[in-house]
Design a protein around this motif. Structure first.
Motif, PDB file in Angstrom:
ATOM      1  N   ALA A   1     -35.274 -72.020 128.579  1.00  0.00           N
ATOM      2  CA  ALA A   1     -33.941 -71.573 128.186  1.00  0.00           C
ATOM      3  C   ALA A   1     -33.092 -72.748 127.728  1.00  0.00           C
ATOM      4  O   ALA A   1     -32.196 -72.605 126.888  1.00  0.00           O
ATOM      5  N   VAL A   2     -33.390 -73.924 128.266  1.00  0.00           N
ATOM      6  CA  VAL A   2     -32.694 -75.138 127.835  1.00  0.00           C
ATOM      7  C   VAL A   2     -32.994 -75.428 126.365  1.00  0.00           C
ATOM      8  O   VAL A   2     -32.106 -75.758 125.572  1.00  0.00           O
ATOM      9  N   THR A   3     -34.266 -75.270 125.983  1.00  0.00           N
ATOM     10  CA  THR A   3     -34.657 -75.485 124.595  1.00  0.00           C
ATOM     11  C   THR A   3     -33.948 -74.504 123.677  1.00  0.00           C
ATOM     12  O   THR A   3     -33.452 -74.868 122.605  1.00  0.00           O
ATOM     13  N   VAL A   4     -33.907 -73.242 124.096  1.00  0.00           N
ATOM     14  CA  VAL A   4     -33.238 -72.215 123.292  1.00  0.00           C
ATOM     15  C   VAL A   4     -31.748 -72.532 123.160  1.00  0.00           C
ATOM     16  O   VAL A   4     -31.181 -72.476 122.060  1.00  0.00           O
ATOM     17  N   GLY A   5     -31.105 -72.865 124.267  1.00  0.00           N
ATOM     18  CA  GLY A   5     -29.671 -73.150 124.233  1.00  0.00           C
ATOM     19  C   GLY A   5     -29.337 -74.336 123.360  1.00  0.00           C
ATOM     20  O   GLY A   5     -28.412 -74.280 122.539  1.00  0.00           O
ATOM     21  N   PHE A   6     -30.091 -75.430 123.515  1.00  0.00           N
ATOM     22  CA  PHE A   6     -29.825 -76.595 122.680  1.00  0.00           C
ATOM     23  C   PHE A   6     -30.165 -76.305 121.225  1.00  0.00           C
ATOM     24  O   PHE A   6     -29.485 -76.780 120.309  1.00  0.00           O
ATOM     25  N   GLY A   7     -31.215 -75.497 121.002  1.00  0.00           N
ATOM     26  CA  GLY A   7     -31.570 -75.115 119.640  1.00  0.00           C
ATOM     27  C   GLY A   7     -30.477 -74.340 118.958  1.00  0.00           C
ATOM     28  O   GLY A   7     -30.245 -74.485 117.747  1.00  0.00           O
ATOM     29  N   PHE A   8     -29.765 -73.509 119.719  1.00  0.00           N
ATOM     30  CA  PHE A   8     -28.622 -72.786 119.160  1.00  0.00           C
ATOM     31  C   PHE A   8     -27.594 -73.762 118.597  1.00  0.00           C
ATOM     32  O   PHE A   8     -27.049 -73.547 117.507  1.00  0.00           O
ATOM     33  N   LEU A   9     -27.329 -74.824 119.341  1.00  0.00           N
ATOM     34  CA  LEU A   9     -26.282 -75.758 118.940  1.00  0.00           C
ATOM     35  C   LEU A   9     -26.643 -76.523 117.673  1.00  0.00           C
ATOM     36  O   LEU A   9     -25.769 -76.818 116.849  1.00  0.00           O
ATOM     37  N   ILE A  10     -27.917 -76.855 117.504  1.00  0.00           N
ATOM     38  CA  ILE A  10     -28.278 -77.717 116.386  1.00  0.00           C
ATOM     39  C   ILE A  10     -28.745 -76.938 115.158  1.00  0.00           C
ATOM     40  O   ILE A  10     -28.950 -77.540 114.095  1.00  0.00           O
ATOM     41  N   THR A  11     -28.911 -75.619 115.261  1.00  0.00           N
ATOM     42  CA  THR A  11     -29.356 -74.840 114.095  1.00  0.00           C
ATOM     43  C   THR A  11     -28.306 -73.837 113.624  1.00  0.00           C
ATOM     44  O   THR A  11     -28.202 -73.577 112.424  1.00  0.00           O
ATOM     45  N   LEU A  12     -27.549 -73.271 114.557  1.00  0.00           N
ATOM     46  CA  LEU A  12     -26.543 -72.278 114.173  1.00  0.00           C
ATOM     47  C   LEU A  12     -25.199 -72.971 113.972  1.00  0.00           C
ATOM     48  O   LEU A  12     -24.182 -72.605 114.571  1.00  0.00           O
ATOM     49  N   ASP A  13     -25.211 -73.986 113.113  1.00  0.00           N
ATOM     50  CA  ASP A  13     -24.020 -74.828 112.935  1.00  0.00           C
ATOM     51  C   ASP A  13     -23.556 -74.917 111.491  1.00  0.00           C
ATOM     52  O   ASP A  13     -22.782 -75.792 111.139  1.00  0.00           O
ATOM     53  N   ARG A  14     -24.068 -74.025 110.643  1.00  0.00           N
ATOM     54  CA  ARG A  14     -23.642 -74.052 109.235  1.00  0.00           C
ATOM     55  C   ARG A  14     -23.666 -72.630 108.685  1.00  0.00           C
ATOM     56  O   ARG A  14     -24.430 -71.789 109.151  1.00  0.00           O
ATOM     57  N   PRO A  15     -22.792 -72.353 107.691  1.00  0.00           N
ATOM     58  CA  PRO A  15     -22.750 -71.009 107.106  1.00  0.00           C
ATOM     59  C   PRO A  15     -24.118 -70.627 106.532  1.00  0.00           C
ATOM     60  O   PRO A  15     -24.852 -71.485 106.036  1.00  0.00           O
ATOM     61  N   PRO A  16     -24.499 -69.352 106.589  1.00  0.00           N
ATOM     62  CA  PRO A  16     -23.700 -68.217 107.085  1.00  0.00           C
ATOM     63  C   PRO A  16     -23.845 -67.975 108.582  1.00  0.00           C
ATOM     64  O   PRO A  16     -23.410 -66.952 109.088  1.00  0.00           O
ATOM     65  N   LEU A  17     -24.503 -68.906 109.299  1.00  0.00           N
ATOM     66  CA  LEU A  17     -24.723 -68.719 110.732  1.00  0.00           C
ATOM     67  C   LEU A  17     -24.074 -69.837 111.538  1.00  0.00           C
ATOM     68  O   LEU A  17     -24.683 -70.400 112.439  1.00  0.00           O
ATOM     69  N   ASP A  18     -22.850 -70.154 111.216  1.00  0.00           N
ATOM     70  CA  ASP A  18     -22.102 -71.142 111.986  1.00  0.00           C
ATOM     71  C   ASP A  18     -21.445 -70.428 113.160  1.00  0.00           C
ATOM     72  O   ASP A  18     -20.343 -69.892 113.057  1.00  0.00           O
ATOM     73  N   LEU A  19     -22.141 -70.410 114.291  1.00  0.00           N
ATOM     74  CA  LEU A  19     -21.688 -69.647 115.456  1.00  0.00           C
ATOM     75  C   LEU A  19     -21.289 -70.539 116.621  1.00  0.00           C
ATOM     76  O   LEU A  19     -21.067 -70.041 117.724  1.00  0.00           O
ATOM     77  N   ARG A  20     -21.209 -71.844 116.398  1.00  0.00           N
ATOM     78  CA  ARG A  20     -20.931 -72.742 117.517  1.00  0.00           C
ATOM     79  C   ARG A  20     -19.622 -72.423 118.216  1.00  0.00           C
ATOM     80  O   ARG A  20     -19.508 -72.571 119.435  1.00  0.00           O
ATOM     81  N   SER A  21     -18.628 -71.999 117.476  1.00  0.00           N
ATOM     82  CA  SER A  21     -17.334 -71.691 118.085  1.00  0.00           C
ATOM     83  C   SER A  21     -17.142 -70.201 118.320  1.00  0.00           C
ATOM     84  O   SER A  21     -16.066 -69.775 118.748  1.00  0.00           O
ATOM     85  N   SER A  22     -18.185 -69.419 118.073  1.00  0.00           N
ATOM     86  CA  SER A  22     -18.077 -67.971 118.213  1.00  0.00           C
ATOM     87  C   SER A  22     -18.293 -67.548 119.662  1.00  0.00           C
ATOM     88  O   SER A  22     -19.168 -68.076 120.360  1.00  0.00           O
ATOM     89  N   VAL A  23     -17.499 -66.575 120.105  1.00  0.00           N
ATOM     90  CA  VAL A  23     -17.654 -66.049 121.461  1.00  0.00           C
ATOM     91  C   VAL A  23     -18.914 -65.196 121.566  1.00  0.00           C
ATOM     92  O   VAL A  23     -19.329 -64.824 122.668  1.00  0.00           O
ATOM     93  N   ALA A  24     -19.548 -64.876 120.430  1.00  0.00           N
ATOM     94  CA  ALA A  24     -20.756 -64.046 120.454  1.00  0.00           C
ATOM     95  C   ALA A  24     -21.995 -64.839 120.814  1.00  0.00           C
ATOM     96  O   ALA A  24     -23.046 -64.253 121.112  1.00  0.00           O
ATOM     97  N   LEU A  25     -21.917 -66.161 120.803  1.00  0.00           N
ATOM     98  CA  LEU A  25     -23.111 -66.974 120.979  1.00  0.00           C
ATOM     99  C   LEU A  25     -23.722 -66.802 122.374  1.00  0.00           C
ATOM    100  O   LEU A  25     -24.943 -66.657 122.511  1.00  0.00           O
ATOM    101  N   VAL A  26     -22.902 -66.810 123.407  1.00  0.00           N
ATOM    102  CA  VAL A  26     -23.422 -66.679 124.772  1.00  0.00           C
ATOM    103  C   VAL A  26     -24.031 -65.301 125.007  1.00  0.00           C
ATOM    104  O   VAL A  26     -25.140 -65.201 125.552  1.00  0.00           O
ATOM    105  N   PRO A  27     -23.352 -64.187 124.635  1.00  0.00           N
ATOM    106  CA  PRO A  27     -24.011 -62.878 124.811  1.00  0.00           C
ATOM    107  C   PRO A  27     -25.336 -62.761 124.065  1.00  0.00           C
ATOM    108  O   PRO A  27     -26.283 -62.162 124.574  1.00  0.00           O
TER     109      PRO A  27
END
Length: 556
Positions: free
Chosen positions: A400-426
């Motif tokens: 889960a650590v790999t998945v969580g860190f992967g979210f931060l380094i891949t979902l960081d640019r349009p159209p999937l820039d979700l780093r500041s989105s409240v939807a990321l944790v759910p």
């Protein structure tokens, strides 16, 4: 005429149902994990660099981490299985008063947040705790005990569900012919239970080897597993190459374990089918012959209740006196606790996130379950669905650590820039809960007689009408149970959430870990009180699931 798989479902309909979950898995699992691995194996100069394997496996610490992971997981599996068998016999085979309540007690630790389990054992084994005289605070034995505490429900519910429905006539016949109780067990009962027991043991080993919150809380810097080592390499040492290497190793090992588990589960289902499982089993009366299992089960229940009682008592004491000060402090942000929000606010965030995650996981899991529960006529179709079923178990094979860190380094640019989105944790928590949802619903759908779907199709029902009339009518209660399990898992998820939760919107497990890591009796007292609150919430959810009588843990 367009060909249909068994049950009247068009392959195109099944493909459409699988498309959305597959897209979700691709974007929110494959992409983050691939991004994490790319950072470790693909240097900025280009090409693929696999030299990290030799480097990582040449480190003495890596050997110690791998060995500790293997032997503690194996030891915990043996102990958990040995303890779980008599508990399963007592709770599922005997007409014991209050057994449904006891089943709920046994099930609660499985869905407790791992951070809470760690806090429980620290409160129990700390120098001022009830068992502080044992000197096990910070010892590997505490981690081993926590593994058994957390996973006992897996063996109890998995084996118990099979044991409860075994045809008892073979046992009675053997006893009538003069066989001793031990002979009946060895020649009749054990052969019928063995595949299920081995399947449960493989699941326990899987959960122990991928444990995170428990080891992080109890092991500190002295003891670590592969999961906590990935966390350390990622967050503290910023050694992404080494973290990627361990992630690949963990994924391969867990994928192999999942394959073994699936094989053993199939054997267990086939054995249960051949044994003539009874539809309405009648439990046996409690006799003197059951004295030994009853004593062992009583000791096991006491072992489960001990940390829980210690947690509750510790939350009600401060400076050697009984007080509610720890609970009063949950609504405060002070310089001593240095929190960014109150515990009650964190609980509200956890509840909202868990509801969204559960709804998302169940919606996707229902689609997946409908697809993988079909029975295609062709071998190719069956193989395709088997692969698809395995694909949606992949989140169990990656940290889960790999998945969580992967979210931060891949979902960081349009159209999937979700780093500041409240939807990321759910979304991350839904990904963690998705395999559990599928394993709750899919076995129920597989048990439906295909002739019911065929009859509906013969009467002119469309695939969607047949799905509504036949499948959804049967799956209503398991569906509610899946929602409950997804809620409980999401409430306690810590691995991915520790990366993704925003400082101003932390979830309760994150706040508990922050409190445990800060010095002072007041902060630890608050951590105990917050753990009690979270445990009560998850326990209430599990009590509702237990009323539905769905043994989803056994579905693994």
């Amino acid at each position: 005429m367009r060909r249909r798989v068994a049950g009247g479902s068009s392959p195109w309909v099944l493909a459409a149902a699988a498309a959305l979950p597959l897209a979700f898995l691709a974007v929110f699992f494959v992409l983050p994990v691939g991004g994490m691995l790319a950072r470790g194996f693909v240097p900025e100069s280009g090409g693929v660099d696999l030299g990290g394997f030799a480097d990582v496996f040449g480190r003495a610490r890596t050997g110690r981490v791998l060995w500790f992971t293997l032997w503690t997981s194996a030891a915990a599996t043996v102990v958990t299985t040995a303890v779980g068998l008599p508990v399963a016999y007592v709770l599922y085979r005997l007409a014991l008063p209050g057994r449904r309540v006891l089943r709920a007690v046994v099930a609660i630790p499985f869905v407790m947040p791992t951070v809470v389990v760690g806090v429980m054992f620290r409160s129990l084994l700390a120098s001022g705790g009830p068992l502080g005289w044992l000197g096990l605070d910070g010892h590997w034995a505490a981690i081993l005990a926590a593994f058994v505490f957390f996973n006992l429900a897996v063996v109890t519910r998995t084996v118990g569900a099979t044991w409860e429905h075994l045809d008892r006539r073979a046992e009675d016949a053997a006893a009538t012919l003069g066989a001793s109780p031990w002979m009946v067990w060895r020649t009749v009962t054990w052969p019928a239970l063995a595949p299920t027991v081995l399947s449960a043991a493989s699941v326990v080993f899987l959960f122990c080897s991928t444990a995170f919150g428990v080891v992080l809380t109890l092991g500190g810097l002295r003891y670590g597993t592969v999961e906590t080592e990935i966390y350390l390499l990622t967050t503290t040492l910023l050694d992404l190459r080494a973290a990627a290497v361990l992630s690949v190793v963990q994924f391969g090992a867990v994928a192999a374990m999942l394959a073994v588990t699936a094989y053993l589960r199939q054997r267990a289902e086939a054995t249960q089918s051949r044994s003539g499982a009874t539809a309405s089993p009648q439990p046996r009366k409690v006799t003197r012959a059951a004295a030994a299992p009853l004593v062992l089960a009583a000791l096991a229940v006491a072992f489960l209740l001990g940390p829980i009682v210690s947690l509750v008592v510790g939350s009600l004491r401060r400076d050697g006196e009984w007080t509610l000060a720890n609970y009063t402090a949950l609504g405060e942000v002070t310089r001593a606790n240095a929190l960014t929000t109150t515990v009650w606010d964190a609980l509200a965030v956890s509840a909202r996130v868990a509801i969204l995650a559960a709804l998302l996981a169940v919606a996707l899991g229902l689609l997946v379950s409908v697809v993988v529960s079909r029975r295609p006529a062709s071998a190719r179709g069956r193989a395709t669905l088997s692969v698809l079923d395995a694909v949606f178990m992949l989140p169990l094979g990656i940290s889960a650590v790999t998945v969580g860190f992967g979210f931060l380094i891949t979902l960081d640019r349009p159209p999937l820039d979700l780093r500041s989105s409240v939807a990321l944790v759910p979304i991350a928590q839904a990904m963690v809960a998705l395999p559990l949802v599928v394993r709750t619903i899919a076995p129920v759908l597989r048990a439906i007689d295909d002739r019911q779907r065929q009859a509906a199709a013969t009467l002119g029902a469309t695939p969607w009408q047949a799905l509504r009339v036949v499948d959804l009518a049967v799956v209503r209660r398991p569906l509610l149970a899946a929602i409950g399990f997804a809620l409980a898992v999401s409430l306690g998820e810590f691995g991915a959430t520790s990366f993704l939760s925003r400082p101003d919107r932390p979830t309760l497990p994150v706040v508990i870990y922050q409190l445990v890591g800060r010095p002072g009796a007041e902060n630890f007292g608050m951590a105990l009180a917050a753990s009690v609150v979270l445990s009560v919430l998850t326990g209430a959810v599990m009590a509702g699931v237990e009323r539905l009588r769905v043994d989803s843990v056994g579905a693994f």
